[in-house]
Design a protein around this motif. Sequence first.
Motif, short mmCIF file in Angstrom:
data_model
loop_
_atom_site.label_atom_id
_atom_site.label_comp_id
_atom_site.label_asym_id
_atom_site.label_seq_id
_atom_site.Cartn_x
_atom_site.Cartn_y
_atom_site.Cartn_z
N VAL A 123 0.88 -1.16 0.00
CA VAL A 123 0.00 0.00 0.00
C VAL A 123 0.91 1.22 0.00
CG1 VAL A 123 -1.83 1.21 1.21
CG2 VAL A 123 -1.69 -1.27 1.34
N ALA A 124 0.86 2.00 -1.09
CA ALA A 124 1.78 3.13 -1.22
C ALA A 124 1.42 4.21 -0.21
CB ALA A 124 1.73 3.68 -2.64
N VAL A 125 2.46 4.87 0.31
CA VAL A 125 2.27 5.96 1.26
C VAL A 125 2.08 7.26 0.47
CG1 VAL A 125 3.38 7.26 3.11
CG2 VAL A 125 3.63 4.79 3.00
N PRO A 141 9.15 10.10 11.49
CA PRO A 141 8.48 10.02 10.19
C PRO A 141 7.10 10.66 10.25
CG PRO A 141 9.41 7.90 10.83
CD PRO A 141 9.53 8.81 12.01
N THR A 143 4.52 9.71 8.81
CA THR A 143 3.46 8.71 8.95
C THR A 143 3.11 8.50 10.42
OG1 THR A 143 5.23 7.09 8.86
CG2 THR A 143 3.94 7.40 6.87
N ARG A 144 4.13 8.56 11.28
CA ARG A 144 3.89 8.36 12.70
C ARG A 144 3.14 9.54 13.31
NH1 ARG A 144 6.67 4.47 15.64
NH2 ARG A 144 7.58 2.95 14.25
N THR A 211 -1.17 0.41 7.62
CA THR A 211 -0.52 0.11 6.34
C THR A 211 0.58 1.13 6.06
OG1 THR A 211 -2.14 1.44 5.15
CG2 THR A 211 -2.54 -0.91 5.24
N ILE A 213 2.90 2.11 8.03
CA ILE A 213 4.21 1.77 8.60
C ILE A 213 4.55 0.29 8.51
CG2 ILE A 213 4.26 3.71 10.21
CD1 ILE A 213 3.60 1.50 12.37
N GLY A 214 3.54 -0.56 8.43
CA GLY A 214 3.83 -1.99 8.48
C GLY A 214 3.49 -2.68 7.18
N SER A 215 3.49 -4.02 7.24
CA SER A 215 3.22 -4.78 6.04
C SER A 215 1.73 -5.10 5.96
CB SER A 215 4.01 -6.08 6.08
OG SER A 215 3.55 -6.84 7.17
N VAL B 254 9.29 -5.08 5.81
CA VAL B 254 8.45 -4.01 5.29
C VAL B 254 8.53 -2.80 6.21
CG1 VAL B 254 6.12 -3.37 4.64
CG2 VAL B 254 6.89 -5.72 4.31
N ALA B 255 8.30 -3.03 7.51
CA ALA B 255 8.31 -1.93 8.47
C ALA B 255 9.70 -1.31 8.55
CB ALA B 255 7.87 -2.44 9.84
N ASN B 262 11.88 6.72 5.58
CA ASN B 262 11.21 7.88 6.16
C ASN B 262 12.12 8.78 6.97
OD1 ASN B 262 8.60 7.86 5.18
ND2 ASN B 262 7.92 6.35 6.66
N GLU B 288 9.65 1.64 -4.03
CA GLU B 288 10.12 3.00 -3.77
C GLU B 288 10.87 3.09 -2.44
OE1 GLU B 288 6.97 2.05 -3.89
OE2 GLU B 288 5.80 2.93 -2.25
#
Lengths: 294, 423
Positions: A123-125, A141, A143-144, A211, A213-215, B254-255, B262, B288
């Motif tokens: 899932v692209a950020v 980050p 995202t956090r 999604t 930050i994780g898989s 992944v994480a 980031n 990416e």
Amino acid sequence: MDLLVGQLFTGLSTGSILLLAALGLSLTYGQMGVINMAHGEFIMAGCYTAYVVQQAVGDAGASLLIALPVGFLVGGAMGLVLETLLIRRLYHRPLDTLLVTFGVGLILQQVARDVFGAPAVNVAVPEALRGGVDLLGVTVPKTRLFIMALAVVSVAAVTLVLRFTPAGRRIRAVVGNRDLAETAGISSRRVDAGTFFIGSGLAGVAGVALTLIGSTSPTTGQSYLVDAFLVVVAGGMGRIKGAVVAAVALGALQAVFETYSTASLAKVGVFLVIVVFLQLRPQGLFTLRTRSLA
Amino acid sequence: MPLRLKLKARDLARTLAATAAITGLVATAACGTRAGEETAATESCVDTSGDTVKVGSLNSLSGTMAISETTVRDAIALAVKEINAAGGVQGKTVEIVAEDGASEPTVFAEKAEKLIREDCVAAVFGGWTSASRKAMLPVFEDNDSLLYYPVQYEGLEASENIFYTGATTNQQIIPALDYLAETGVESIYLVGSDYVFPRTANAIINAYAEAHGIEVLGEDYVTLGSTEFSTIVNQVKSAGADAVFNTLNGDSNVAFFREYANVGLTAEDMPVMSVSIAEEEVGGIGVENIEGQLAAWNYYQTVDSPANTAFVEAFKAEYGADRVTSDPMEAAYTSVYLWAATVEKAGSFAVADVQAAADGVSFESPEGTVVIDGDTHHVTKTARIGEIRADGLLYTVWESEGPIEPDPFLEGYDWAAGLGDTE
């Protein structure tokens, strides 16, 4: 010193992730006492909702905003089905509920594997959330930061609903004293279904956000489940406030331990603290005072 | 207390502890029966009198490891199909009996026993985690049967009843370190999952670093499946090493890579060398987040050879154009051909004959020529460092001069003295 302050901030961010994963559980387990081992799979359903929405919409930013409410509905709907078909019939048999929901969790994992395939999907950020911000010597980050904000908004929303809406009042009445609430004309069955819907919906929202930050794979939910239960147990049953404080405390503890040892040792440290804490205070941080005799 | 809050925190903790204890008991019980009772090797029930011969394919089709092992199953099935199309082995059609190891070492042991005793297979292909291999090892030794294990691993093992077609440490980790040293890396940071492979790999890396003047600035482990990397990544960043050596497994990658990108770390200023990320994993991480980073394997889909072109084409034709091929898949595919070639050379399916004939058996595999070493039951392999590019595939940026002889106990390396005894 800088490092410590930075680590506390990291702890806050770790805590907000824990909180987001645990918030729904603090409703279904904390308020209703249902041990739902499929909670992690509801989070996983949220992750895949984010993926499906992103495939359909394309733009990562827009799809995130759409996926959040959709994730709530998907998680909530799954919770509602689970409550109606299984959990409702097992309310006085908590251990059976544990086993049944564990089984449901395994089935959901296999369904995800059959539908989306075993490998993790990406899932692209969104562009706006890439990269980080320098705060007190650590790079946080974006995202956090987003997840922290979402955790705050979710807690506020749940608190407002519980405190100020008629539905929330009914939930609190049933949690406080089921018999008395029923005597007062409240359908506890409908309240249960509603509470479970909201709790599972929050798991879906958490999934969408995680999604970032994780898989996203069929087993994603499992990694959050134990932590979520820890938060609710340490925070005390039945109190959202407890979950908030416990999540932040556990996050900070993990981050500080990790600075002075390794990540897996830090985890052991956190568990030890919780074991000792629960020996001293088995009811958790905060407890719900009721007049019932049970 | 309301009616439903029957289970309090302590009760839940107790229940969970009890569940864990029971699981533990069951596991030990399983180990007990497995290692104990059937010490006397039973008469093999393999029946080769008809037109077919059975082999087992034992992979996790459910559970955490299904993500990787289903691809290995596909590769094994492809090799068997090709071998059958070319006339089979000793004129017999090979028939696969597939079993699900369910990501549980105890299930692997159970199913291996079933394949050997009830299905009477001539050989078994599969296994992925070291825990699953260690659980199966006594089963294959007690029943005197054969396992072909296709995944790179931590070395320090050589069983008469197992053929290791993935890399051992001197064919993957040591070449990766050689490459880093060659490119001027003077300090590294180690990040790994907390289980046997990363711990052993890092013990080797530490010994290598000490002998070669590379500074190890940090060593961190996370529990398998962990997605919390903010502290580690910040520590990696402030340590300022020249490179990171990554032995994380599965979803944690992944994480880790998202967090890594980031906080502004890139492949240019601090490259990450990974040993568990192949073509399959790149998609889930998001190209990416990982473009430009390095991996160490023996095979990539992009390897330029006629054998590989044929393999990739056949695989895509069988399973779909969007599928990719990776190192463990190639090693599994190769393992079936190596078994077939050994049987042809021995002129027999009997385990003792196959073991006796194995030394020197070679196969023109997609990664290049591989030859079985009869002493260790490992194979020669060419080491390759790959770079992850924008199309999600890995491209070779460095490769060893020809295939490297397997050395699972690192006997040929002075600085590694003593590592083999730690187990």
